[in-house]
Each structure stands twice: as structure tokens, then as C-alpha cells.
Design a protein around this motif. Sequence first.
Motif, PDB file in Angstrom:
ATOM      1  N   LYS A 187       0.831  -1.204   0.000  1.00 11.84           N
ATOM      2  CA  LYS A 187       0.000   0.000   0.000  1.00 11.84           C
ATOM      3  C   LYS A 187       0.865   1.253   0.000  1.00 11.84           C
ATOM      4  CE  LYS A 187      -3.804   2.377   2.241  1.00 11.84           C
ATOM      5  NZ  LYS A 187      -5.057   2.243   2.959  1.00 11.84           N
ATOM      6  N   ILE A 188       2.008   1.197   0.653  1.00 15.81           N
ATOM      7  CA  ILE A 188       2.923   2.343   0.656  1.00 15.81           C
ATOM      8  C   ILE A 188       3.360   2.675  -0.760  1.00 15.81           C
ATOM      9  CG2 ILE A 188       5.219   3.119   1.374  1.00 15.81           C
ATOM     10  CD1 ILE A 188       4.785   1.458   3.950  1.00 15.81           C
ATOM     11  N   GLN A 189       3.699   1.641  -1.549  1.00 12.29           N
ATOM     12  CA  GLN A 189       4.098   1.859  -2.940  1.00 12.29           C
ATOM     13  C   GLN A 189       2.958   2.472  -3.752  1.00 12.29           C
ATOM     14  OE1 GLN A 189       7.014   1.435  -4.856  1.00 12.29           O
ATOM     15  NE2 GLN A 189       7.920   1.423  -2.825  1.00 12.29           N
ATOM     16  N   TRP A 190       1.754   1.952  -3.575  1.00  9.65           N
ATOM     17  CA  TRP A 190       0.619   2.489  -4.322  1.00  9.65           C
ATOM     18  C   TRP A 190       0.288   3.911  -3.875  1.00  9.65           C
ATOM     19  CZ3 TRP A 190       0.332   0.332  -8.596  1.00  9.65           C
ATOM     20  CH2 TRP A 190       0.350  -1.062  -8.771  1.00  9.65           C
ATOM     21  N   LYS A 191       0.486   4.215  -2.600  1.00 15.10           N
ATOM     22  CA  LYS A 191       0.243   5.574  -2.104  1.00 15.10           C
ATOM     23  C   LYS A 191       1.233   6.550  -2.735  1.00 15.10           C
ATOM     24  CE  LYS A 191      -1.623   8.686   0.671  1.00 15.10           C
ATOM     25  NZ  LYS A 191      -2.932   9.295   0.337  1.00 15.10           N
ATOM     26  N   ILE A 192       2.473   6.116  -2.892  1.00 17.03           N
ATOM     27  CA  ILE A 192       3.475   6.951  -3.565  1.00 17.03           C
ATOM     28  C   ILE A 192       3.022   7.267  -4.989  1.00 17.03           C
ATOM     29  CG2 ILE A 192       5.833   6.965  -4.506  1.00 17.03           C
ATOM     30  CD1 ILE A 192       6.666   5.333  -2.028  1.00 17.03           C
ATOM     31  N   LEU A 193       2.473   6.249  -5.675  1.00 13.16           N
ATOM     32  CA  LEU A 193       1.999   6.462  -7.040  1.00 13.16           C
ATOM     33  C   LEU A 193       0.797   7.399  -7.062  1.00 13.16           C
ATOM     34  CD1 LEU A 193       1.993   5.867 -10.071  1.00 13.16           C
ATOM     35  CD2 LEU A 193       0.617   3.825  -9.598  1.00 13.16           C
ATOM     36  N   ALA A 194      -0.188   7.147  -6.211  1.00 10.78           N
ATOM     37  CA  ALA A 194      -1.389   7.991  -6.190  1.00 10.78           C
ATOM     38  C   ALA A 194      -1.030   9.445  -5.878  1.00 10.78           C
ATOM     39  CB  ALA A 194      -2.394   7.443  -5.179  1.00 10.78           C
ATOM     40  N   ASP A 195      -0.173   9.643  -4.890  1.00 10.82           N
ATOM     41  CA  ASP A 195       0.260  11.002  -4.550  1.00 10.82           C
ATOM     42  C   ASP A 195       1.028  11.629  -5.712  1.00 10.82           C
ATOM     43  OD1 ASP A 195      -0.878  10.767  -2.049  1.00 10.82           O
ATOM     44  OD2 ASP A 195       1.024  10.455  -0.986  1.00 10.82           O
ATOM     45  N   GLY A 196       1.907  10.834  -6.331  1.00 13.94           N
ATOM     46  CA  GLY A 196       2.739  11.348  -7.408  1.00 13.94           C
ATOM     47  C   GLY A 196       1.949  11.781  -8.623  1.00 13.94           C
ATOM     48  N   LEU A 197       0.921  11.025  -8.958  1.00 16.28           N
ATOM     49  CA  LEU A 197       0.103  11.383 -10.115  1.00 16.28           C
ATOM     50  C   LEU A 197      -0.582  12.736  -9.916  1.00 16.28           C
ATOM     51  CD1 LEU A 197      -1.560   7.935 -10.961  1.00 16.28           C
ATOM     52  CD2 LEU A 197       0.149   9.158 -12.331  1.00 16.28           C
ATOM     53  N   LEU A 198      -0.920  13.059  -8.679  1.00 19.00           N
ATOM     54  CA  LEU A 198      -1.608  14.319  -8.391  1.00 19.00           C
ATOM     55  C   LEU A 198      -0.662  15.483  -8.119  1.00 19.00           C
ATOM     56  CD1 LEU A 198      -4.467  13.057  -6.052  1.00 19.00           C
ATOM     57  CD2 LEU A 198      -4.756  14.039  -8.323  1.00 19.00           C
ATOM     58  N   ASP A 199       0.618  15.209  -8.087  1.00 15.86           N
ATOM     59  CA  ASP A 199       1.606  16.237  -7.717  1.00 15.86           C
ATOM     60  C   ASP A 199       2.112  16.935  -8.984  1.00 15.86           C
ATOM     61  OD1 ASP A 199       3.374  17.826  -6.353  1.00 15.86           O
ATOM     62  OD2 ASP A 199       4.888  16.260  -6.102  1.00 15.86           O
ATOM     63  N   PHE A 200       1.283  17.793  -9.560  1.00 14.68           N
ATOM     64  CA  PHE A 200       1.703  18.491 -10.786  1.00 14.68           C
ATOM     65  C   PHE A 200       1.495  20.003 -10.705  1.00 14.68           C
ATOM     66  CE2 PHE A 200      -2.550  16.636 -11.583  1.00 14.68           C
ATOM     67  CZ  PHE A 200      -3.289  17.769 -11.845  1.00 14.68           C
ATOM     68  N   GLU A 201       1.387  20.490  -9.500  1.00 17.00           N
ATOM     69  CA  GLU A 201       1.246  21.931  -9.306  1.00 17.00           C
ATOM     70  C   GLU A 201       2.595  22.621  -9.414  1.00 17.00           C
ATOM     71  OE1 GLU A 201      -1.859  22.960  -9.828  1.00 17.00           O
ATOM     72  OE2 GLU A 201      -2.091  23.959  -7.884  1.00 17.00           O
TER      73      GLU A 201
END
Length: 201
Positions: A187-201
Motif C-alpha cells: 500500500k505504501i508503494q501504491w500511495k506513492i503512485l497515487a500522490d505522485g500522479l496528483l503532484d503536478f502543481e
Amino acid sequence: MKPKQIPGVPIQKKGGFHDTESTKQFKILEINSKFAVLKERFFSINRWKEYCGHASADFKHFDASGELADRFPKKGDFIRIAIPGPGTVEAKGYDWVEIINISHRDTDKSESYLMMCRPSKEPNKLKGYVAHFYTPAATSSMLISKEGNILKAAVYGRNERPNFNASFWDKIRNFFIALGGIFGFGKIQWKILADGLLDFE
């Protein structure tokens, strides 16, 4: 805690599961343009590690014939995953999943894309074992959505059990990797991905 019931995500029956979600709020007037950016990032599988940083697994997109692909994914394509830690002997250090469905939902209130993956053999490899630490009964359903002024990126894991239909060393490896996943390391790995996809500001 029970798994969430998400349209298009399989029912949880046996094994581990997780609901990994990240959300971000934007101005309502810019939500459509921000969702377009998120969609582009979501379907650019080869760039996921770039979005997520060094702590992330590395993802590569392959077509049904096993050739590296640089386009939006489609059903029947594959994703090769290099997770931190020991890889499979079967697939030269990698885990493989097949994209078994991509769906789009658009209503008056929300819009979403869902990409469902399942553990698989390497593309074009008729013999051998499934090259993944989970059995083919497991699924990872990756979702992006917009609703109101909120964007979401999420991964829903279902029916996650260790893959013991493997070579001796891969059985041991799969057991410990799957155990780690069931206890939250996946879940930690998937959380990194989910957070990363939204980090485009």
C-alpha cells in the motif's frame, strides 16, 4: 475494516486487500484542465516513476506482443514492474501484470477512468509460471476521477494471495513480498503512485 465497493472493482473474496486513495482540491473553474493533465499522466505508464520519485517501483508499458509501448494503454497490454527488493527468477527480476479492462464513466456529477490489471506471465511466454508475487486471482484497479472541485487518484487491491505456483526460490520470494503487501508495505508503494500522479502543481 471492509473493502470499499467501487463500481468496476472486483468483489473481495479471499486474501488481502487495500483501498489506497489520494485527493487534491482545485478551483472549480480549472478542474477540467487539471483533470486533463491527470489523465495524461495516468495513461503515461512509462513516466510513472518520474512522477513518483526514487522510492517508487519502476513501471514499463508493453504491448500484447511484448514490445515496449509509448502510447495510451489498451486492454491486452502489459505492465512490467520492478519493485524495490528481490525480483522473480522466472521473469529476470520483474513482476508482470496484464491490463484486463479499461473503462470510462461520465455522469452529470463525476468522471472517471478505471484500469484493471491482473498478475500474468511475460508477454508471448506460453510456458512457465505467472511472473508475480500474487496469484492471477488478485487484481489492482487503478482509478482517476473528478467530482466537483476534487481530483482523486486511487488503487484498489483485491484478493491478494501469495503465488506458490512458481519455482522454489520464487515461492519463497513471493511469500515474503506478498506478506509485506498484506501487512501494508504494498500500500505504501501504491500511495506513492497515487500522490505522485496528483503532484503536478
